[in-house]
Write a protein that holds these residues in place. Structure first.
Motif, short mmCIF file in Angstrom:
data_model
loop_
_atom_site.label_atom_id
_atom_site.label_comp_id
_atom_site.label_asym_id
_atom_site.label_seq_id
_atom_site.Cartn_x
_atom_site.Cartn_y
_atom_site.Cartn_z
N LEU A 169 0.67 -1.15 0.02
CA LEU A 169 -0.24 -0.08 0.33
C LEU A 169 0.88 1.30 0.05
O LEU A 169 0.56 2.19 -0.58
CB LEU A 169 -0.94 -0.03 1.11
N ARG A 170 2.01 1.34 0.64
CA ARG A 170 2.90 2.36 0.87
C ARG A 170 3.67 2.44 -0.55
O ARG A 170 4.05 3.79 -0.91
CB ARG A 170 3.61 2.49 1.97
N LEU A 171 3.82 1.34 -0.97
CA LEU A 171 4.35 1.58 -2.59
C LEU A 171 3.52 1.85 -3.50
O LEU A 171 3.99 1.92 -4.64
CB LEU A 171 5.14 0.38 -2.63
N GLY A 172 2.40 2.28 -3.33
CA GLY A 172 1.45 2.46 -4.46
C GLY A 172 0.77 1.38 -5.00
O GLY A 172 0.43 1.67 -6.37
N ARG A 173 0.90 0.32 -4.63
CA ARG A 173 0.11 -0.86 -5.12
C ARG A 173 -1.08 -1.70 -4.42
O ARG A 173 -0.90 -2.57 -3.69
CB ARG A 173 1.34 -1.93 -5.40
N PRO A 174 -2.05 -0.73 -4.35
CA PRO A 174 -3.27 -1.07 -3.53
C PRO A 174 -3.89 -2.30 -3.83
O PRO A 174 -4.49 -3.12 -3.09
CB PRO A 174 -4.21 0.13 -3.56
N GLU A 175 -3.85 -2.94 -5.29
CA GLU A 175 -4.59 -4.01 -5.65
C GLU A 175 -3.61 -5.23 -5.03
O GLU A 175 -4.31 -6.30 -4.40
CB GLU A 175 -4.54 -3.98 -6.99
N ARG A 179 -4.91 -8.09 -2.15
CA ARG A 179 -4.64 -9.40 -2.36
C ARG A 179 -3.96 -10.04 -1.38
O ARG A 179 -4.39 -11.12 -0.87
CB ARG A 179 -4.06 -9.69 -3.69
N ALA A 180 -2.83 -9.36 -0.83
CA ALA A 180 -2.05 -9.94 0.45
C ALA A 180 -3.11 -10.07 1.60
O ALA A 180 -2.86 -10.88 2.27
CB ALA A 180 -1.16 -8.95 0.61
N ALA A 201 -7.61 -1.02 1.52
CA ALA A 201 -6.66 -0.90 0.34
C ALA A 201 -7.64 -1.00 -0.92
O ALA A 201 -7.08 -0.57 -2.04
CB ALA A 201 -6.10 -2.32 0.22
N LEU A 202 -8.76 -1.74 -0.79
CA LEU A 202 -9.73 -1.60 -1.95
C LEU A 202 -10.06 -0.19 -2.14
O LEU A 202 -10.42 0.05 -3.40
CB LEU A 202 -10.95 -2.56 -1.74
N VAL A 203 -10.25 0.34 -1.36
CA VAL A 203 -10.91 1.88 -1.71
C VAL A 203 -9.85 2.91 -2.17
O VAL A 203 -9.96 3.46 -3.07
CB VAL A 203 -11.24 2.67 -0.23
N VAL A 204 -8.47 2.55 -1.82
CA VAL A 204 -7.40 3.38 -2.15
C VAL A 204 -7.37 2.73 -3.80
O VAL A 204 -6.96 3.69 -4.81
CB VAL A 204 -6.12 2.84 -1.72
N ALA A 205 -7.43 1.35 -4.23
CA ALA A 205 -7.33 1.07 -5.41
C ALA A 205 -8.45 1.63 -6.34
O ALA A 205 -8.40 1.83 -7.73
CB ALA A 205 -7.50 -0.57 -5.42
N ALA A 206 -9.69 2.15 -5.93
CA ALA A 206 -10.80 2.54 -6.60
C ALA A 206 -10.69 3.99 -6.48
O ALA A 206 -11.87 4.70 -6.84
CB ALA A 206 -12.11 2.00 -6.11
N ALA A 214 -15.39 -3.51 -0.79
CA ALA A 214 -14.84 -2.97 0.35
C ALA A 214 -15.88 -2.87 1.46
O ALA A 214 -15.59 -2.86 2.65
CB ALA A 214 -14.19 -1.68 -0.07
N ALA A 215 -17.05 -2.35 1.07
CA ALA A 215 -18.11 -2.21 1.97
C ALA A 215 -18.43 -3.63 2.86
O ALA A 215 -18.76 -3.64 4.14
CB ALA A 215 -19.35 -1.76 1.49
N LYS A 216 -18.22 -4.67 2.15
CA LYS A 216 -18.51 -6.29 2.76
C LYS A 216 -17.35 -6.34 3.81
O LYS A 216 -17.75 -6.92 4.75
CB LYS A 216 -18.43 -7.19 1.66
#
Length: 383
Positions: A169-175, A179-180, A201-206, A214-216
């Motif tokens: 996430l800090r590296l700009g790889r939210p997807e 997954r991790a 992370a899902l919110v950042v990716a979107a 993400a809501a789930k």
């Protein structure tokens, strides 16, 4: 320092590149052939003008003006060719200047620039060598690669995924981060913190949109721990994005009502609540005295019974009174149970355990901590 074979190879490459530029300049142009080619083009233009004028597609006045312009260009081209042929020394000097720049000036400037801004004293470090060596902690990419290789060989290492997820996430790889976190949840089991982190992370990716997945994740986090602040905030944000501003105000208002004034996320939630027209409630009260810590309890155990009771009783009573009003403080319950154990109040310790388990009946992690606190009691707990 650079090795001799590498220096020789670089020098040859520089010479070849310079030769590719200088080769066309080193040959004297045949001015007569060039002039004849230009004159042939102009003669074709004159013939085309004559045909257009004869067919009536071009008015006579315009045809005459065009013929004059083409004739002027023919005379100019002829004069330029004659001038260049008359002074071949000029062309020779230009070619020599270009050769000097390409063969001497450019390589010297490049070497000087590298000496100032580069690191010629550092030996080469191919990727394979960097991966096999002990990585510098500042080389995050190498550390991530090492963990990824470890997880390829050990796909059920949940701790590895949990370590890697926030780094992604800090590296700009939210997807990859989401997954991790998903793998960590699959292997280690769901907790409110892991589920909230995956949803984040899902919110950042979107790009800030609270998606269905993400809501789930946030809803599942709140089911495990109703006091999880990040999940509550993002569910309020989801309501706002769906146009349900009243639901967003209710969610954020409830969150602020149980949030102390010192919480770092309180200003963010308060700003969001004001954005949807809600009223910011007062901050939740926090105890002036957090209750006895482990060091306090251990120190009290070394005192005489009278001094120990005088020291601990006041803190224990204040802590118990606060937990009656704020039962969602698992750390406070652990301190209270330990304190009752030191004081030898087995009945009160059992009662505190019962009340705490009722407060955290839907939080497996908190229940596990309470079980550990019971087993650590000096009396041995119930068992």
């Amino acid at each position: 320092m650079i090795s001799l074979p590498l220096f020789t190879a670089l020098a040859l490459m520089t010479a070849v590149a310079a030769l590719a530029v200088l080769w066309p300049l080193s040959r004297a142009r045949t001015m007569k052939a060039t002039r004849e080619a230009d004159l042939a083009v102009y003669r074709d233009q004159l013939a085309e003008l004559a045909r257009d004028a004869k067919s009536g597609r071009l008015p006579a006045a315009e045809a005459e003006a065009a013929r004059i312009e083409v004739a002027r260009r023919m005379l100019a081209a002829d004069a330029a060719a004659d001038a260049a042929s008359a002074d071949p020394a000029i062309a020779g000097r230009r070619r020599r200047a270009a050769a000097i720049v390409a063969l001497v000036f450019v390589p010297v400037c490049a070497a000087a620039l590298y000496a100032v801004m580069g690191s010629p004293g550092i030996p080469g470090a191919p990727l394979a060598e960097r991966l096999s060596a002990t990585p510098d902690r500042s080389d995050v990419a190498i550390l991530v690669r090492r963990v990824e290789e470890h997880l390829q060989k050990n796909p059920n290492d949940g701790q590895g995924y949990e370590i890697l997820a926030p780094i992604y996430l800090r590296l700009g790889r939210p997807e990859d981060s989401a997954r991790a976190y998903g793998e960590a949840i699959r292997i280690l089991g769901p907790t409110a913190e892991r589920l909230s982190a995956r949803g984040d992370a899902l919110v950042v990716a979107a790009d800030g949109l609270v998606t269905t997945d993400a809501a789930k994740a946030f809803a599942a986090a709140l089911a495990l721990n109703p006091a999880e602040p990040r999940a509550a905030y993002f569910l309020g944000l989801a309501a706002e994005q769906d146009g349900r501003t009243q639901d967003a105000a209710r969610i954020w208002g409830d969150l602020l009502a149980r949030t102390p004034a010192s919480a770092p996320y309180r200003p963010v939630v308060a700003e969001a609540l004001a954005r949807v027209g809600g009223t910011v409630p007062p901050a939740a009260s926090s105890p002036a005295t957090p209750g006895p810590g482990a060091a306090d309890v251990n120190a009290a155990a070394q005192m005489s019974p009278q001094d120990r009771n005088a020291m601990i009783r006041g803190m224990v009573d204040r802590l118990a009174a606060r937990l009656d009003k704020e039962p969602n403080d698992i750390d406070g319950w652990e301190r209270l149970i330990r304190a009752y154990g030191v004081l030898g109040d087995k009945d009160k310790a059992d009662a505190a355990l019962k009340t705490a388990r009722a407060a955290f009946k839907d939080d497996p992690a908190a229940l596990a901590r309470l079980d550990a606190a019971e087993k650590a009691l000096p009396t041995g707990g119930k068992g």
